[in-house]
Write a protein that holds these residues in place. Structure first.
Motif, PDB file in Angstrom:
ATOM      1  N   LYS A   1       0.688   8.533 -17.734  1.00 23.50           N
ATOM      2  CA  LYS A   1      -0.668   8.401 -17.201  1.00 23.50           C
ATOM      3  C   LYS A   1      -1.019   6.920 -17.156  1.00 23.50           C
ATOM      4  O   LYS A   1      -0.848   6.209 -18.151  1.00 23.50           O
ATOM      5  CB  LYS A   1      -1.671   9.138 -18.075  1.00 23.50           C
ATOM      6  N   MET A   2      -1.511   6.474 -15.989  1.00 24.80           N
ATOM      7  CA  MET A   2      -1.875   5.068 -15.811  1.00 24.80           C
ATOM      8  C   MET A   2      -3.145   4.976 -14.983  1.00 24.80           C
ATOM      9  O   MET A   2      -3.497   5.921 -14.271  1.00 24.80           O
ATOM     10  CB  MET A   2      -0.759   4.318 -15.079  1.00 24.80           C
ATOM     11  N   GLN A   3      -3.810   3.820 -15.064  1.00 20.75           N
ATOM     12  CA  GLN A   3      -4.936   3.505 -14.195  1.00 20.75           C
ATOM     13  C   GLN A   3      -4.570   2.236 -13.452  1.00 20.75           C
ATOM     14  O   GLN A   3      -4.389   1.177 -14.062  1.00 20.75           O
ATOM     15  CB  GLN A   3      -6.215   3.312 -14.996  1.00 20.75           C
ATOM     16  N   ILE A   4      -4.473   2.341 -12.128  1.00 16.67           N
ATOM     17  CA  ILE A   4      -3.980   1.253 -11.296  1.00 16.67           C
ATOM     18  C   ILE A   4      -5.005   0.955 -10.206  1.00 16.67           C
ATOM     19  O   ILE A   4      -5.557   1.891  -9.614  1.00 16.67           O
ATOM     20  CB  ILE A   4      -2.630   1.640 -10.645  1.00 16.67           C
ATOM     21  N   PRO A   5      -5.265  -0.315  -9.898  1.00 14.01           N
ATOM     22  CA  PRO A   5      -6.127  -0.625  -8.752  1.00 14.01           C
ATOM     23  C   PRO A   5      -5.499  -0.083  -7.462  1.00 14.01           C
ATOM     24  O   PRO A   5      -4.296  -0.225  -7.238  1.00 14.01           O
ATOM     25  CB  PRO A   5      -6.176  -2.156  -8.734  1.00 14.01           C
ATOM     26  N   ALA A   6      -6.319   0.543  -6.646  1.00 16.29           N
ATOM     27  CA  ALA A   6      -5.830   1.207  -5.431  1.00 16.29           C
ATOM     28  C   ALA A   6      -5.146   0.221  -4.495  1.00 16.29           C
ATOM     29  O   ALA A   6      -5.670  -0.858  -4.208  1.00 16.29           O
ATOM     30  CB  ALA A   6      -6.989   1.877  -4.703  1.00 16.29           C
TER      31      ALA A   6
ATOM     32  N   ILE B   1      -1.341  10.471 -12.555  1.00 16.59           N
ATOM     33  CA  ILE B   1      -0.496  11.193 -13.503  1.00 16.59           C
ATOM     34  C   ILE B   1       0.865  11.323 -12.840  1.00 16.59           C
ATOM     35  O   ILE B   1       1.011  12.004 -11.829  1.00 16.59           O
ATOM     36  CB  ILE B   1      -1.077  12.567 -13.847  1.00 16.59           C
ATOM     37  N   LEU B   2       1.847  10.654 -13.421  1.00 18.51           N
ATOM     38  CA  LEU B   2       3.194  10.606 -12.871  1.00 18.51           C
ATOM     39  C   LEU B   2       4.086  11.555 -13.668  1.00 18.51           C
ATOM     40  O   LEU B   2       4.209  11.422 -14.885  1.00 18.51           O
ATOM     41  CB  LEU B   2       3.735   9.173 -12.951  1.00 18.51           C
ATOM     42  N   THR B   3       4.683  12.510 -12.973  1.00 16.91           N
ATOM     43  CA  THR B   3       5.604  13.451 -13.600  1.00 16.91           C
ATOM     44  C   THR B   3       7.016  13.063 -13.187  1.00 16.91           C
ATOM     45  O   THR B   3       7.336  13.073 -12.001  1.00 16.91           O
ATOM     46  CB  THR B   3       5.311  14.893 -13.143  1.00 16.91           C
TER      47      THR B   3
ATOM     48  N   THR C   1      13.760  12.087 -10.261  1.00 17.15           N
ATOM     49  CA  THR C   1      12.810  12.182  -9.165  1.00 17.15           C
ATOM     50  C   THR C   1      11.417  12.273  -9.785  1.00 17.15           C
ATOM     51  O   THR C   1      11.279  12.537 -10.987  1.00 17.15           O
ATOM     52  CB  THR C   1      13.079  13.409  -8.274  1.00 17.15           C
ATOM     53  N   PHE C   2      10.387  12.070  -8.977  1.00 12.00           N
ATOM     54  CA  PHE C   2       9.046  12.074  -9.540  1.00 12.00           C
ATOM     55  C   PHE C   2       8.033  12.599  -8.530  1.00 12.00           C
ATOM     56  O   PHE C   2       8.259  12.600  -7.321  1.00 12.00           O
ATOM     57  CB  PHE C   2       8.638  10.673 -10.002  1.00 12.00           C
ATOM     58  N   ASP C   3       6.917  13.056  -9.059  1.00 10.44           N
ATOM     59  CA  ASP C   3       5.727  13.429  -8.307  1.00 10.44           C
ATOM     60  C   ASP C   3       4.557  12.767  -9.004  1.00 10.44           C
ATOM     61  O   ASP C   3       4.605  12.511 -10.217  1.00 10.44           O
ATOM     62  CB  ASP C   3       5.497  14.948  -8.333  1.00 10.44           C
ATOM     63  N   PHE C   4       3.495  12.497  -8.250  1.00  9.21           N
ATOM     64  CA  PHE C   4       2.304  11.962  -8.894  1.00  9.21           C
ATOM     65  C   PHE C   4       1.055  12.555  -8.274  1.00  9.21           C
ATOM     66  O   PHE C   4       1.052  12.988  -7.129  1.00  9.21           O
ATOM     67  CB  PHE C   4       2.266  10.424  -8.880  1.00  9.21           C
ATOM     68  N   ILE C   5       0.001  12.590  -9.089  1.00  7.93           N
ATOM     69  CA  ILE C   5      -1.293  13.114  -8.682  1.00  7.93           C
ATOM     70  C   ILE C   5      -2.314  11.998  -8.860  1.00  7.93           C
ATOM     71  O   ILE C   5      -2.389  11.374  -9.919  1.00  7.93           O
ATOM     72  CB  ILE C   5      -1.704  14.322  -9.551  1.00  7.93           C
ATOM     73  N   LEU C   6      -3.108  11.754  -7.817  1.00  8.66           N
ATOM     74  CA  LEU C   6      -4.182  10.768  -7.890  1.00  8.66           C
ATOM     75  C   LEU C   6      -5.470  11.463  -8.294  1.00  8.66           C
ATOM     76  O   LEU C   6      -5.808  12.518  -7.768  1.00  8.66           O
ATOM     77  CB  LEU C   6      -4.372  10.086  -6.535  1.00  8.66           C
ATOM     78  N   LYS C   7      -6.164  10.886  -9.242  1.00  8.32           N
ATOM     79  CA  LYS C   7      -7.435  11.424  -9.715  1.00  8.32           C
ATOM     80  C   LYS C   7      -8.579  10.579  -9.161  1.00  8.32           C
ATOM     81  O   LYS C   7      -8.358   9.542  -8.524  1.00  8.32           O
ATOM     82  CB  LYS C   7      -7.491  11.406 -11.253  1.00  8.32           C
TER      83      LYS C   7
END
Length: 140
Positions: A10-15, A57-59, A65-71
């Motif tokens: 889990k991270m918080q990144i500037p868009a 949230i990066l899985t 391989t990976f998937d991510f969800i933007l909150k």
């Protein structure tokens, strides 16, 4: 058959501003994914949210391989943005950092509704009022 999950980050990144440099590179290096690939995918997915902080949230699966969800952006970020301040008050009950109106609070509640544990807008506003109070932001 479903893929086995290796890590969840889990991270918080500037868009639109993800780069392989620290802190993103140091957070993703140990999980073993292609950091440049994640950064480019994140930047294109968050292009329309420029100027906001986007929790992600990066899985990461065992096959790398990976998937991510933007909150939605954090409530504190949205409240600071609406009040026009850089940071909340260190002494929230004594010194006020800023003020927002009810209309702005309702707009933030509607935006955050999908990520909050609330059944309706009124409950979401109550949650945001508590966050605003702890930051020293008054609601008029």
């Amino acid at each position: 058959m479903a893929k086995k999950i290796g890590h969840v980050v889990k991270m918080q990144i500037p868009a639109g501003q993800a780069t392989p440099a620290p802190p993103i590179g140091t957070a993703l290096g140990p999980v073993g994914i292609n950091i440049g690939d994640f950064c480019s995918q994140f930047n294109t997915a968050s292009q329309d949210r420029q100027g906001d902080i986007v929790p992600v949230i990066l899985t990461v699966y065992e096959d790398k391989t990976f998937d991510f969800i933007l909150k939605t952006p954090p409530a504190s970020f949205l409240l600071r943005k609406a009040a026009g301040i850089d940071k909340g008050s260190g002494k929230n009950l004594v010194k006020r950092a800023g003020t927002i109106n009810r209309k702005a609070l309702t707009e933030i509640a509607e935006q955050k509704m999908q990520d909050l544990n609330a059944r309706d807008i009124a409950a979401a506003e109550k949650i945001l009022e508590g966050t605003a109070r702890s930051m020293g932001i008054s609601i008029s």
